[in-house]
Design a protein around this motif. Sequence first.
Motif, PDB file in Angstrom:
ATOM      1  N   ILE A 141      -5.115  -2.117  -2.291  1.00 25.14           N
ATOM      2  CA  ILE A 141      -3.714  -2.368  -2.641  1.00 25.14           C
ATOM      3  C   ILE A 141      -3.378  -1.618  -3.929  1.00 25.14           C
ATOM      4  O   ILE A 141      -2.403  -0.902  -4.003  1.00 25.14           O
ATOM      5  CB  ILE A 141      -3.448  -3.871  -2.853  1.00 25.14           C
ATOM      6  CG1 ILE A 141      -3.826  -4.657  -1.605  1.00 25.14           C
ATOM      7  CG2 ILE A 141      -1.979  -4.106  -3.210  1.00 25.14           C
ATOM      8  CD1 ILE A 141      -3.008  -4.367  -0.382  1.00 25.14           C
ATOM      9  N   ASP A 184      -8.879   0.788   2.054  1.00 25.14           N
ATOM     10  CA  ASP A 184      -7.874  -0.242   2.316  1.00 25.14           C
ATOM     11  C   ASP A 184      -7.433  -0.976   1.058  1.00 25.14           C
ATOM     12  O   ASP A 184      -7.187  -2.181   1.081  1.00 25.14           O
ATOM     13  CB  ASP A 184      -8.438  -1.239   3.347  1.00 25.14           C
ATOM     14  CG  ASP A 184      -7.338  -1.971   4.107  1.00 25.14           C
ATOM     15  OD1 ASP A 184      -6.250  -1.381   4.277  1.00 25.14           O
ATOM     16  OD2 ASP A 184      -7.571  -3.121   4.514  1.00 25.14           O
ATOM     17  N   GLN A 214       0.826  -1.214   0.000  1.00 27.34           N
ATOM     18  CA  GLN A 214       0.000   0.000   0.000  1.00 27.34           C
ATOM     19  C   GLN A 214       0.855   1.256   0.000  1.00 27.34           C
ATOM     20  O   GLN A 214       0.536   2.245  -0.670  1.00 27.34           O
ATOM     21  CB  GLN A 214      -0.939  -0.026   1.211  1.00 27.34           C
ATOM     22  CG  GLN A 214      -2.031  -1.070   1.099  1.00 27.34           C
ATOM     23  CD  GLN A 214      -2.892  -1.170   2.346  1.00 27.34           C
ATOM     24  OE1 GLN A 214      -2.386  -1.121   3.469  1.00 27.34           O
ATOM     25  NE2 GLN A 214      -4.195  -1.314   2.171  1.00 27.34           N
TER      26      GLN A 214
END
Length: 488
Positions: free
Chosen positions: A358, A356, A230
């Motif tokens: 990626i 959240d 991330q």
Amino acid sequence: MATMRLSNPIFVFVSLFFVVGFTHGFVMTPRNLVDRLSESSYYLTTKELWFDQTLDHYSPYDHRQFKQRYYEFLDYFRVPDGPIFLKICGESSCGGISNDYLSVLAKKFGAAVVSLEHRYYGKSSPFKSHTTENLKYLSSKQALFDLAVFRQWYQESLNLKKNKPGADNSWFVFGTSYSGALSAWFRLKFPHLTCGSLASSGVVLAVYNYTEFDKQVGESAGPECKPVLQEITELVDRSLESNGKELRKQFGATELEIDGDFLYFLADAAVVAFQYGNPDVLCNPLVEAKKAGENLVAAYAKYVKDYYVGTFGVSVETYNQKHLKNTTVSEYGSDRLWWFQVCTEVAYFQVAPTNDSIRSSKVDTKYHLDLCKNLFGEGIYPEVDVTNTYYGGTKIAGSKIIFTNGSQDPWRHASKQTSSPDMPSYVINCHNCGHGTDMRGCPQSPLRIEGDAQNCSSPDAVNKMRQKMIEHIDLWLSECKGTGRSYM
């Protein structure tokens, strides 16, 4: 099914496809890997055979045909009444019958193995140019009819050789990824032509915005690797705005002028490690770089160039829309073809979840729709609802289908989730397994001969799953022995 962008998703079997899955979402088998495999024992056979196939199965007036490539392997065939295993090739060139776990099954059951190349892919293109107009016969529906017609023709030709008119061997169908979906759909639509099917990582659910894909990547990465990925995405997004030219150069991807193409390339590079059972190759160096305070973007660029492009063999041009607009027909030019199926039938748009994520949020729904329009013109749109209505999505009502799914595979959320013992169809989940692990073993690049499970992180789980598969195949073959077909 790239990492199936199916992030372009072979048994496909979707043909190390052979697809190792889809480009952009399914990662197709890279050309240099195909070269290496063809020179080794990774194929049971590469001898090309040809069949005259109908172009449009749905028209009573159009009688045009095209040459469709297929393969047969008879070394294990128990003459004359052994079963016939139909291995479906998927969204890439089909260079032969791969020596994966199917060869173990064929040996065990005394089966002949035949494999038909998917229309338009490899050497089975009906046209000399892949314009949008010429692609109108490229669909899963036409491909299923291809399989049905081929199945009947092959059985009749076998009967002529044996001088046994009217005989019907027991047929069982296999596929992985997109080919896994075709395997399940074939059993659904033509139950009278097969005793059952295996849908390995079969992506039977068409999905418009496939956010579960990215969520699974984060879950598979784990609590240590996920935040590093991330952080790299955040750093790349910022750098792309301030110094995009230098950033592309760092990744060896200067040709990807459209930001979305470049970011898709970077996302797929990470996915392939989890999808195909080799997460340590990605996570170990990145986590170590983080602990040492090193440049994370540089560390990721090294992985992308060394592993994704180098070892795995993916070409950067696969992500270039200029390349995807090329209508020239070539044996290994699968990228445009798969995108056409994505943009008309199944979508599988891998977009970042709201929180959240990626992958970069810049690879959104608009990016995908703009890509479809750019490649194929106005009016091209993925009819996801139509596809799911036609096949049933994850509520598919086919009988005698084995669905196998790996817990680390981002594509598992597009497969059937629960067993239907009344039909019956069965879901077999494999803990710590990737995409098509049951057929390919681990890791999947290079392919393990006969699907060797020893290098899998959970070999016992793989072997347990395979034992359950064998039990179902054995039962269903015995139930239709002598008739070659099973209606329930």
